[in-house]
Design a protein around this motif. Sequence first.
Motif, PDB file in Angstrom:
ATOM      1  N   ILE A   1       0.649  -1.080  -0.020  1.00 66.00           N
ATOM      2  CA  ILE A   1       0.226  -0.002   0.050  1.00 66.00           C
ATOM      3  C   ILE A   1       0.890   1.313   0.067  1.00 66.00           C
ATOM      4  O   ILE A   1       0.428   2.038  -0.503  1.00 66.00           O
ATOM      5  N   ALA A   2       1.802   1.236   0.737  1.00 62.21           N
ATOM      6  CA  ALA A   2       2.922   2.332   0.844  1.00 62.21           C
ATOM      7  C   ALA A   2       3.433   2.662  -0.390  1.00 62.21           C
ATOM      8  O   ALA A   2       3.692   3.677  -0.905  1.00 62.21           O
ATOM      9  N   ASP A   3       3.815   1.431  -1.283  1.00 65.32           N
ATOM     10  CA  ASP A   3       4.403   1.657  -2.553  1.00 65.32           C
ATOM     11  C   ASP A   3       3.595   2.273  -3.555  1.00 65.32           C
ATOM     12  O   ASP A   3       3.914   2.960  -4.231  1.00 65.32           O
ATOM     13  N   ALA A   4       2.367   1.721  -3.407  1.00 60.83           N
ATOM     14  CA  ALA A   4       1.265   2.122  -4.399  1.00 60.83           C
ATOM     15  C   ALA A   4       0.966   3.593  -4.204  1.00 60.83           C
ATOM     16  O   ALA A   4       0.988   4.390  -5.157  1.00 60.83           O
ATOM     17  N   LYS A   5       0.906   3.864  -2.861  1.00 63.07           N
ATOM     18  CA  LYS A   5       0.825   5.475  -2.549  1.00 63.07           C
ATOM     19  C   LYS A   5       1.737   6.095  -2.997  1.00 63.07           C
ATOM     20  O   LYS A   5       1.631   7.310  -3.733  1.00 63.07           O
ATOM     21  N   THR A   6       3.160   5.588  -2.989  1.00 65.04           N
ATOM     22  CA  THR A   6       4.024   6.627  -3.515  1.00 65.04           C
ATOM     23  C   THR A   6       4.262   6.445  -4.741  1.00 65.04           C
ATOM     24  O   THR A   6       4.554   7.977  -5.225  1.00 65.04           O
TER      25      THR A   6
ATOM     26  N   ALA B   1       3.358   9.656  -9.666  1.00 70.11           N
ATOM     27  CA  ALA B   1       2.735   9.814 -11.009  1.00 70.11           C
ATOM     28  C   ALA B   1       1.846  11.031 -10.983  1.00 70.11           C
ATOM     29  O   ALA B   1       1.707  11.962 -12.003  1.00 70.11           O
ATOM     30  N   ALA B   2       1.160  11.277  -9.754  1.00 68.73           N
ATOM     31  CA  ALA B   2       0.252  12.678  -9.759  1.00 68.73           C
ATOM     32  C   ALA B   2       1.199  13.780  -9.663  1.00 68.73           C
ATOM     33  O   ALA B   2       0.825  14.986 -10.331  1.00 68.73           O
ATOM     34  N   ALA B   3       2.407  13.913  -9.198  1.00 73.70           N
ATOM     35  CA  ALA B   3       3.239  14.953  -9.150  1.00 73.70           C
ATOM     36  C   ALA B   3       3.682  14.835 -10.560  1.00 73.70           C
ATOM     37  O   ALA B   3       3.833  16.257 -11.036  1.00 73.70           O
ATOM     38  N   GLN B   4       4.299  13.916 -11.476  1.00 74.01           N
ATOM     39  CA  GLN B   4       4.563  13.926 -12.798  1.00 74.01           C
ATOM     40  C   GLN B   4       3.533  14.638 -13.836  1.00 74.01           C
ATOM     41  O   GLN B   4       3.663  15.390 -14.545  1.00 74.01           O
ATOM     42  N   LYS B   5       2.312  14.052 -13.534  1.00 76.16           N
ATOM     43  CA  LYS B   5       1.121  14.609 -14.203  1.00 76.16           C
ATOM     44  C   LYS B   5       0.615  16.141 -14.031  1.00 76.16           C
ATOM     45  O   LYS B   5       0.734  16.790 -14.919  1.00 76.16           O
ATOM     46  N   ALA B   6       1.035  16.449 -12.861  1.00 76.74           N
ATOM     47  CA  ALA B   6       0.906  17.750 -12.308  1.00 76.74           C
ATOM     48  C   ALA B   6       2.001  18.573 -13.192  1.00 76.74           C
ATOM     49  O   ALA B   6       1.794  19.781 -13.500  1.00 76.74           O
ATOM     50  N   LYS B   7       3.174  18.030 -12.911  1.00 74.02           N
ATOM     51  CA  LYS B   7       4.379  18.629 -13.601  1.00 74.02           C
ATOM     52  C   LYS B   7       4.379  18.640 -15.146  1.00 74.02           C
ATOM     53  O   LYS B   7       4.394  19.806 -15.706  1.00 74.02           O
TER      54      LYS B   7
END
Length: 312
Positions: free
Chosen positions: A188-193, A198-204
Motif C-alpha cells: 500500500i505504501a509503495d502504491a501510494k508512493t 505519478a500525480a506529481a509527474q502529471k501535475a508537472k
Amino acid sequence: MSSTNLDAPSPKLTLATIAVVVGLHVLTAVALAAVKTPEMKVEPEKVTPSIEIELITPPPPPPPVEIEEIKIEEKPKSVREVKPKPKAKPVAAPKPKVVQKKQPVDKPKAKQAEKPKPAEFTPPPAKQKTAPQKSTTTQVADNQQKLLAAQAAQAKRDALLAEKQQAQADADAIAAQVAADAKRAQEIADAKTAADAAAAQKAKDAAAEAANNQPVPFTANSASWASPPNFEFPKRAASSARPGETFNVVLKMTVNKQGAISNVRVARSSENRIVDNAAKQQVTSGRFKPFTQNGVPRVGNVTFTVSYQVPE
C-alpha cells in the motif's frame, strides 16, 4: 563345783569368727556381683583396622581368714583371762578395672608386623527376607494397574506434545499473519508512493503543458504558410470603392501547435467593415506551419497584414 575345759574355744570368739567369715563371703559376693564383664559389641565389618579387645578376668576371691588358736597355759595357781581377738576389719572388694577401648594408631609397618592381630569376629550372615509369593489374581491386578498407569502417562505425554504443537502452529500462524500484514502495508505504501509520484509527474506535465500552451508572440516573417488562404476582394465592397484602390487590414490571430488558425481579430481596420470581415473569414481557410521554439512546437500569436486592391 563343775570343772572348766580350758581347751574349748570361747563362745564369743567362735561367734566373732563366724561373723567375720560370713561378712567376708557376703562382701566377696557383692564384689563379684558388682563386677560386670564388658559386653562385646559386634560391629559391621569396616575397612578400618579392627579394634583390639582386652578381656579382664575377675579378681580371685580373697583367701579365707585363718583363725589363730589361742593356747592357754595351765598355771596351778591362777587362771589367765583370755581376751577376745579384735574383730578383723572388712576387706574392701577391689574396684573393677575399666578398660577403655584403644583407638587404632597408625604405627610403622615394622611394628605392626611384630604384633599379632587379634582374631576378627565375623558376624553371622543376615537372614534374607523372601518376598511372599503373590497369588495369580493379585499379580494380574498389579499388571493391569501398571498397564493403566503406563497408558495414563503416555496419554499425558501425548497431550503435552499436542499442546506444544498447537502452540507452535498458533505462533507460526500469527507470524505469517504479521508478515502478510507487513507486506500488504508495504504494498500500500509503495502504491501510494507511486501514485503520488505519478500525480506529481502529471501535475508537472500539466504545468509544463499549460506553460507550453501559453501563446508566444511571433512575427509575420516567422510565419510560413502550409496552405495559404485565397484572399479576394469582396464584390460587395467594389461598388463603394474606386478601381485600383488598396485596402490594408491588420489581423491578429492565434496559431496552435498543429498550425490551425483561430481567434482572428482585427488589430487595425481598413476603414471598410466589409473588407475587414472578408479578411477575417478568408484567413481562417489557410493553415500555417507549426511555430517552434528551441525545437519544441509552441502556440503563437501572429500579427498578419492582408492587402486588397480594387480591380479596375
